[in-house]
Design a protein around this motif. Structure first.
Motif, PDB file in Angstrom:
ATOM      1  N   LYS A 213       0.984  -1.330   0.074  1.00 27.26           N
ATOM      2  CA  LYS A 213       0.056  -0.261   0.029  1.00 27.26           C
ATOM      3  C   LYS A 213       0.837   1.200  -0.044  1.00 27.26           C
ATOM      4  N   TYR A 214       0.987   1.837  -1.106  1.00 30.02           N
ATOM      5  CA  TYR A 214       1.623   3.019  -1.370  1.00 30.02           C
ATOM      6  C   TYR A 214       0.750   4.181  -1.113  1.00 30.02           C
ATOM      7  N   GLY A 215       1.165   5.540  -0.801  1.00 34.14           N
ATOM      8  CA  GLY A 215       0.147   6.525  -0.885  1.00 34.14           C
ATOM      9  C   GLY A 215      -0.445   6.667  -2.424  1.00 34.14           C
ATOM     10  N   GLY A 216       0.369   6.609  -3.449  1.00 29.25           N
ATOM     11  CA  GLY A 216       0.013   6.646  -4.727  1.00 29.25           C
ATOM     12  C   GLY A 216       1.165   6.509  -5.665  1.00 29.25           C
ATOM     13  N   LEU A 217       0.682   6.206  -7.091  1.00 30.86           N
ATOM     14  CA  LEU A 217       1.683   5.969  -8.070  1.00 30.86           C
ATOM     15  C   LEU A 217       1.172   6.964  -9.192  1.00 30.86           C
TER      16      LEU A 217
ATOM     17  N   TYR B 263       5.653 -10.158 -10.676  1.00 32.89           N
ATOM     18  CA  TYR B 263       5.179  -9.164  -9.897  1.00 32.89           C
ATOM     19  C   TYR B 263       4.445  -9.553  -8.602  1.00 32.89           C
ATOM     20  N   LYS B 264       4.440  -9.162  -7.411  1.00 35.39           N
ATOM     21  CA  LYS B 264       4.251  -9.913  -6.174  1.00 35.39           C
ATOM     22  C   LYS B 264       3.858  -8.660  -5.419  1.00 35.39           C
ATOM     23  N   GLY B 265       2.955  -8.953  -4.269  1.00 36.25           N
ATOM     24  CA  GLY B 265       2.400  -8.142  -3.179  1.00 36.25           C
ATOM     25  C   GLY B 265       1.283  -7.868  -3.270  1.00 36.25           C
ATOM     26  N   ASP B 266       0.854  -6.877  -2.560  1.00 39.71           N
ATOM     27  CA  ASP B 266      -0.776  -6.278  -2.705  1.00 39.71           C
ATOM     28  C   ASP B 266      -0.727  -5.049  -2.530  1.00 39.71           C
ATOM     29  N   PHE B 267      -1.117  -4.270  -3.571  1.00 35.09           N
ATOM     30  CA  PHE B 267      -1.119  -2.648  -3.622  1.00 35.09           C
ATOM     31  C   PHE B 267      -2.366  -2.298  -2.586  1.00 35.09           C
ATOM     32  N   ALA B 268      -3.198  -3.171  -2.124  1.00 35.37           N
ATOM     33  CA  ALA B 268      -4.252  -2.925  -0.958  1.00 35.37           C
ATOM     34  C   ALA B 268      -4.770  -1.631  -1.344  1.00 35.37           C
ATOM     35  N   GLY B 269      -5.317  -1.307  -2.629  1.00 31.66           N
ATOM     36  CA  GLY B 269      -6.096   0.097  -2.740  1.00 31.66           C
ATOM     37  C   GLY B 269      -5.260   1.185  -3.370  1.00 31.66           C
ATOM     38  N   THR B 270      -4.027   0.803  -3.374  1.00 37.61           N
ATOM     39  CA  THR B 270      -3.073   2.227  -3.814  1.00 37.61           C
ATOM     40  C   THR B 270      -3.865   2.666  -5.081  1.00 37.61           C
TER      41      THR B 270
ATOM     42  N   MET C  29      -1.461  -4.380 -12.653  1.00 39.68           N
ATOM     43  CA  MET C  29      -1.598  -3.711 -11.404  1.00 39.68           C
ATOM     44  C   MET C  29      -2.980  -3.819 -10.604  1.00 39.68           C
ATOM     45  N   GLU C  30      -4.000  -3.842 -11.418  1.00 40.05           N
ATOM     46  CA  GLU C  30      -5.409  -4.090 -10.787  1.00 40.05           C
ATOM     47  C   GLU C  30      -5.467  -5.544 -10.360  1.00 40.05           C
ATOM     48  N   LYS C  31      -4.956  -6.515 -10.736  1.00 44.65           N
ATOM     49  CA  LYS C  31      -4.735  -7.845 -10.393  1.00 44.65           C
ATOM     50  C   LYS C  31      -4.097  -7.833  -8.807  1.00 44.65           C
ATOM     51  N   LEU C  32      -3.139  -7.130  -8.448  1.00 49.10           N
ATOM     52  CA  LEU C  32      -2.562  -7.113  -7.504  1.00 49.10           C
ATOM     53  C   LEU C  32      -2.887  -5.846  -6.610  1.00 49.10           C
ATOM     54  N   GLY C  33      -4.284  -5.570  -6.812  1.00 46.54           N
ATOM     55  CA  GLY C  33      -5.199  -4.714  -5.904  1.00 46.54           C
ATOM     56  C   GLY C  33      -5.094  -3.236  -5.865  1.00 46.54           C
ATOM     57  N   ALA C  34      -4.478  -2.700  -6.846  1.00 46.84           N
ATOM     58  CA  ALA C  34      -4.572  -1.155  -7.291  1.00 46.84           C
ATOM     59  C   ALA C  34      -5.510  -0.460  -7.622  1.00 46.84           C
ATOM     60  N   ILE C  35      -5.981   0.481  -7.619  1.00 40.83           N
ATOM     61  CA  ILE C  35      -7.302   1.280  -8.433  1.00 40.83           C
ATOM     62  C   ILE C  35      -6.634   2.119  -9.142  1.00 40.83           C
ATOM     63  N   VAL C  36      -6.838   1.810 -10.342  1.00 40.23           N
ATOM     64  CA  VAL C  36      -5.923   2.471 -11.479  1.00 40.23           C
ATOM     65  C   VAL C  36      -6.843   3.417 -12.401  1.00 40.23           C
ATOM     66  N   THR C  37      -6.501   4.534 -12.655  1.00 38.87           N
ATOM     67  CA  THR C  37      -7.071   5.566 -13.389  1.00 38.87           C
ATOM     68  C   THR C  37      -5.999   5.840 -14.830  1.00 38.87           C
ATOM     69  N   LYS C  38      -6.690   5.038 -15.592  1.00 43.76           N
ATOM     70  CA  LYS C  38      -5.789   5.083 -16.888  1.00 43.76           C
ATOM     71  C   LYS C  38      -6.194   6.116 -18.035  1.00 43.76           C
TER      72      LYS C  38
END
Length: 211
Positions: free
Chosen positions: A121-125, A142-149, A174-183
């Motif tokens: 979980k980062y603040g944002g990318l 690519y591993k881990g969990d972005f947990a809604g980043t 990234m979405e598969k790893l839990g990120a919330i992506v604005t493309k």
């Protein structure tokens, strides 16, 4: 080919005061100072800014979509340097969700590769015209969990360096790893950063204040 020295410019208030870090990664042929100038257009008064400087102003020699071995050992060295900067902020008591990463072009590619190999979980990318690195993507690295980043990822259509197809692949992974992506894909946009992209990035950075 070359290794990157730990050469990082810091800007803004001390981390002990802000508790929030924004790490900005410059593009090919650019400098740490030039990417820090981007901060003048972002709401970062309450962030400590870090910008690593690439040896020879380039993180790796060839296109980010070249066979990976062509970009070694520079790519691994660049990833290691970014890891040092992130770990340095975490070692000062900052939580990963208060660490934000951003970059433009080659810097956005390196940033997306680093963050997705080390998903948390980062603040944002803030990935201005970039995507994951490699001729083909190796999904199991690519591993881990972005947990809604929250992630902003963009490119032009067409862009001379970053094809839409790779941005699509990157967003999906990234979405598969839990990120919330604005493309954002901008038809006919030159290889630059638009005001709309800065506004979207600003929203992600401003959400830090709301906890």
């Amino acid at each position: 080919m070359y290794t990157h020295k730990n050469n990082v410019i810091t800007q803004g208030k001390p981390l002990s005061e802000t508790g929030k870090a924004l790490i900005l990664v410059h593009g090919r042929g650019a400098t740490a100072q030039s990417i820090l100038d981007l901060a003048n257009y972002l709401p970062v008064q309450d962030f400590t800014l870090y910008a690593p400087q690439a040896t020879n102003n380039s993180w790796y020699p060839y296109s980010f979509m070249a066979p990976e071995e062509q970009n070694q050992p520079a790519l691994d060295s660049a990833l290691a340097l970014l890891d040092e900067v992130v770990k340095s902020t975490l070692s000062q008591g900052v939580k990963s969700e208060d660490v934000y990463l951003g970059g433009f072009s080659q810097g956005a590619c390196l940033t997306s590769e680093y963050a997705t190999r080390n998903a948390r979980k980062y603040g944002g990318l803030l990935l201005f015209t970039g995507g994951l690195v490699g001729q083909q993507l190796v999904a199991d690295r690519y591993k881990g969990d972005f947990a809604g980043t929250p992630v902003l990822i963009s490119t032009g259509d067409p862009d001379p360096h970053v094809p839409v197809s790779r941005v699509d692949e990157t967003a999906e992974l990234m979405e598969k790893l839990g990120a919330i992506v604005t493309k954002k894909i901008y038809p006919g946009r030159p290889h630059t950063i638009l005001q709309e992209e800065l506004d979207l990035a600003g929203k992600i950075l401003s959400s830090a204040d709301k906890g």
